[in-house]
Scaffold this active site. Sequence first.
Site, PDB file in Angstrom:
ATOM      1  N   ASP A  25      -5.014  22.863  -9.292  1.00  0.00           N
ATOM      2  CA  ASP A  25      -5.306  21.755 -10.200  1.00  0.00           C
ATOM      3  C   ASP A  25      -4.787  22.170 -11.577  1.00  0.00           C
ATOM      4  O   ASP A  25      -5.362  23.020 -12.247  1.00  0.00           O
ATOM      5  CB  ASP A  25      -6.816  21.492 -10.211  1.00  0.00           C
ATOM      6  CG  ASP A  25      -7.205  20.285 -11.053  1.00  0.00           C
ATOM      7  OD1 ASP A  25      -6.453  19.948 -11.986  1.00  0.00           O
ATOM      8  OD2 ASP A  25      -8.265  19.694 -10.783  1.00  0.00           O
ATOM      9  N   LYS A  49      -5.642  12.144 -17.396  1.00  0.00           N
ATOM     10  CA  LYS A  49      -5.856  12.883 -18.629  1.00  0.00           C
ATOM     11  C   LYS A  49      -4.591  12.829 -19.505  1.00  0.00           C
ATOM     12  O   LYS A  49      -4.291  11.812 -20.062  1.00  0.00           O
ATOM     13  CB  LYS A  49      -6.269  14.324 -18.296  1.00  0.00           C
ATOM     14  CG  LYS A  49      -7.416  14.405 -17.273  1.00  0.00           C
ATOM     15  CD  LYS A  49      -8.754  13.983 -17.843  1.00  0.00           C
ATOM     16  CE  LYS A  49      -9.850  13.800 -16.801  1.00  0.00           C
ATOM     17  NZ  LYS A  49     -10.138  14.950 -15.951  1.00  0.00           N
ATOM     18  N   TYR A  62     -13.717  22.101 -11.175  1.00  0.00           N
ATOM     19  CA  TYR A  62     -14.181  20.761 -11.583  1.00  0.00           C
ATOM     20  C   TYR A  62     -15.277  20.325 -10.620  1.00  0.00           C
ATOM     21  O   TYR A  62     -15.061  20.310  -9.402  1.00  0.00           O
ATOM     22  CB  TYR A  62     -12.967  19.829 -11.526  1.00  0.00           C
ATOM     23  CG  TYR A  62     -13.197  18.384 -11.846  1.00  0.00           C
ATOM     24  CD1 TYR A  62     -13.592  17.980 -13.122  1.00  0.00           C
ATOM     25  CD2 TYR A  62     -12.986  17.411 -10.883  1.00  0.00           C
ATOM     26  CE1 TYR A  62     -13.774  16.636 -13.408  1.00  0.00           C
ATOM     27  CE2 TYR A  62     -13.154  16.061 -11.159  1.00  0.00           C
ATOM     28  CZ  TYR A  62     -13.553  15.683 -12.430  1.00  0.00           C
ATOM     29  OH  TYR A  62     -13.726  14.355 -12.711  1.00  0.00           O
ATOM     30  N   ARG A  76       0.826  -1.217   0.000  1.00  0.00           N
ATOM     31  CA  ARG A  76       0.000   0.000   0.000  1.00  0.00           C
ATOM     32  C   ARG A  76       0.857   1.262   0.000  1.00  0.00           C
ATOM     33  O   ARG A  76       0.449   2.303  -0.496  1.00  0.00           O
ATOM     34  CB  ARG A  76      -0.946  -0.016   1.208  1.00  0.00           C
ATOM     35  CG  ARG A  76      -2.078   1.001   1.082  1.00  0.00           C
ATOM     36  CD  ARG A  76      -3.015   0.933   2.281  1.00  0.00           C
ATOM     37  NE  ARG A  76      -2.316   1.175   3.509  1.00  0.00           N
ATOM     38  CZ  ARG A  76      -2.373   0.385   4.596  1.00  0.00           C
ATOM     39  NH1 ARG A  76      -3.125  -0.696   4.593  1.00  0.00           N
ATOM     40  NH2 ARG A  76      -1.688   0.691   5.682  1.00  0.00           N
TER      41      ARG A  76
HETATM   42  C1  PLP Z   1     -10.786  14.809 -14.656  1.00  0.00           C
HETATM   43  C2  PLP Z   1     -10.377  15.874 -13.740  1.00  0.00           C
HETATM   44  C3  PLP Z   1     -10.128  15.602 -12.402  1.00  0.00           C
HETATM   45  C4  PLP Z   1     -10.348  14.242 -11.796  1.00  0.00           C
HETATM   46  O1  PLP Z   1      -9.547  13.267 -12.342  1.00  0.00           O
HETATM   47  P1  PLP Z   1      -9.989  11.723 -12.258  1.00  0.00           P
HETATM   48  O2  PLP Z   1      -8.740  10.991 -12.518  1.00  0.00           O
HETATM   49  O3  PLP Z   1     -11.057  11.549 -13.279  1.00  0.00           O
HETATM   50  O4  PLP Z   1     -10.507  11.499 -10.864  1.00  0.00           O
HETATM   51  C5  PLP Z   1      -9.692  16.633 -11.599  1.00  0.00           C
HETATM   52  N1  PLP Z   1      -9.531  17.877 -12.086  1.00  0.00           N
HETATM   53  C6  PLP Z   1      -9.778  18.174 -13.364  1.00  0.00           C
HETATM   54  C7  PLP Z   1      -9.575  19.559 -13.840  1.00  0.00           C
HETATM   55  C8  PLP Z   1     -10.213  17.190 -14.233  1.00  0.00           C
HETATM   56  O5  PLP Z   1     -10.493  17.505 -15.502  1.00  0.00           O
END
Ligand code: PLP
Length: 392
Positions: free
Chosen positions: A183, A208, A111, A58
């Site tokens: 973010d 992403k 988000y 973990r």
């Molecule tokens: C998709 C996304 C997230 C979350 O990512 P996941 O891997 O889908 O949990 C967070 N912030 C932004 C800006 C996103 O586009």
Amino acid sequence: MRESPDPTTRLAHSGRHPARDAGLVNTPVYRGSTVLFPTLDALEAATARPYEGVFYGRFGTPTRFDFEAAVAEADGQDDAVAVCSGLAACVVAILSQVQAGDRVLVPDSVYWPTRHVCDTVLARFGVETAYYDPLLGGDIRAQLTPNTRVLFLESPGSLSFEVQDVPALCAVAREAGCVTVLDNTWATPLGFDAAGHGVDLVVHAATKYIVGHSDAMLGTVSGPQAQIDRVRRTAQALGHSASPDDCWLGLRGLRTLAVRLRQHADTARRLCDWLDAQPEVVAIRWPAWPQDPGHAIWRRDFTAASGLFSVMLRPCPRAALAAMLDGMALFAMGYSWGGYESLMLPVKPGEARSVTDWTHEGPTLRIHVGLEAADDLIADLDAGFERLRGRG
Ligand SMILES: *Cc1c(COP(=O)(O)O)cnc(C)c1O
């Protein structure tokens, strides 16, 4: 060699150890739960320092450690923590900094799942969230109450793409002793040097562009060592564990991020040029687009764009929109983005807002430009607009 190689060069060389791994170029997928200790001495030493070396699955294996090191290097930060999704990264970054009675400031363009966790889970544990206009710069000062512990940023904002004045926001937060969390998913480490612009903790939904192939869920938080130690302990306490396979995909993705990103952005520019000439298009929200309201700040602060943007259309019947979307050959409908394949999604940037307005009345389409040839994507869009017009 130059003192500090270009970020692109670093992405090719960070987070791998051929001498450790039988000469292999890439770190293998080290899967495992139990780690064996040969003696009582070794067991006790490892138990006293579970974050040093391989201790228990973990806590991570070399695959995760190498991915974390590569992300930290890409972000220009001391260290990074990988968790099982981008959302988990947003949450653990905030949770590592707050306790009951604290307050978190979050941009209104955030988000949506980040907003949701603030309004539900954080609220239940006595952490208050206040939303702010993402276009506020230094004026954020008026909203920094003494119990505001975290200033959260996301630039550009989800769906609506407001570009934030990150240096101004971070300067004010720093003065107030408030931790900043950004973010940075849209720009990736290559498009925006968050730490260099004053951000403390940098989050990526690696799902992403970093993974880049729509086949893994992964998130990262990077920052200065003391802060990341808190994030790592919080992630452990909550039981987070990014899988070795997904970390391996993250490492694989980082190697090609620079060329993919350049292609995504080049094609996005071609598509924006074409879309801008369509009578149904009211506006485009892509910070690298010269007419974008955030373009000046984007030009000042960013080093690259990615291939995600929104297009605002004139009002039209739902059936016309459905005719357009249902018949697309290359643009698929689905959540997430950052992969090699193009996506097109109707979105509602106004729905979750609480302190700012979204006045556009027609449909908004969020487009993720994949790695297909621009001419083919334009032909697909062209046919789509013809169907929207009832001529398809
Ligand atoms: C998709 C996304 C997230 C979350 O990512 P996941 O891997 O889908 O949990 C967070 N912030 C932004 C800006 C996103 O586009």
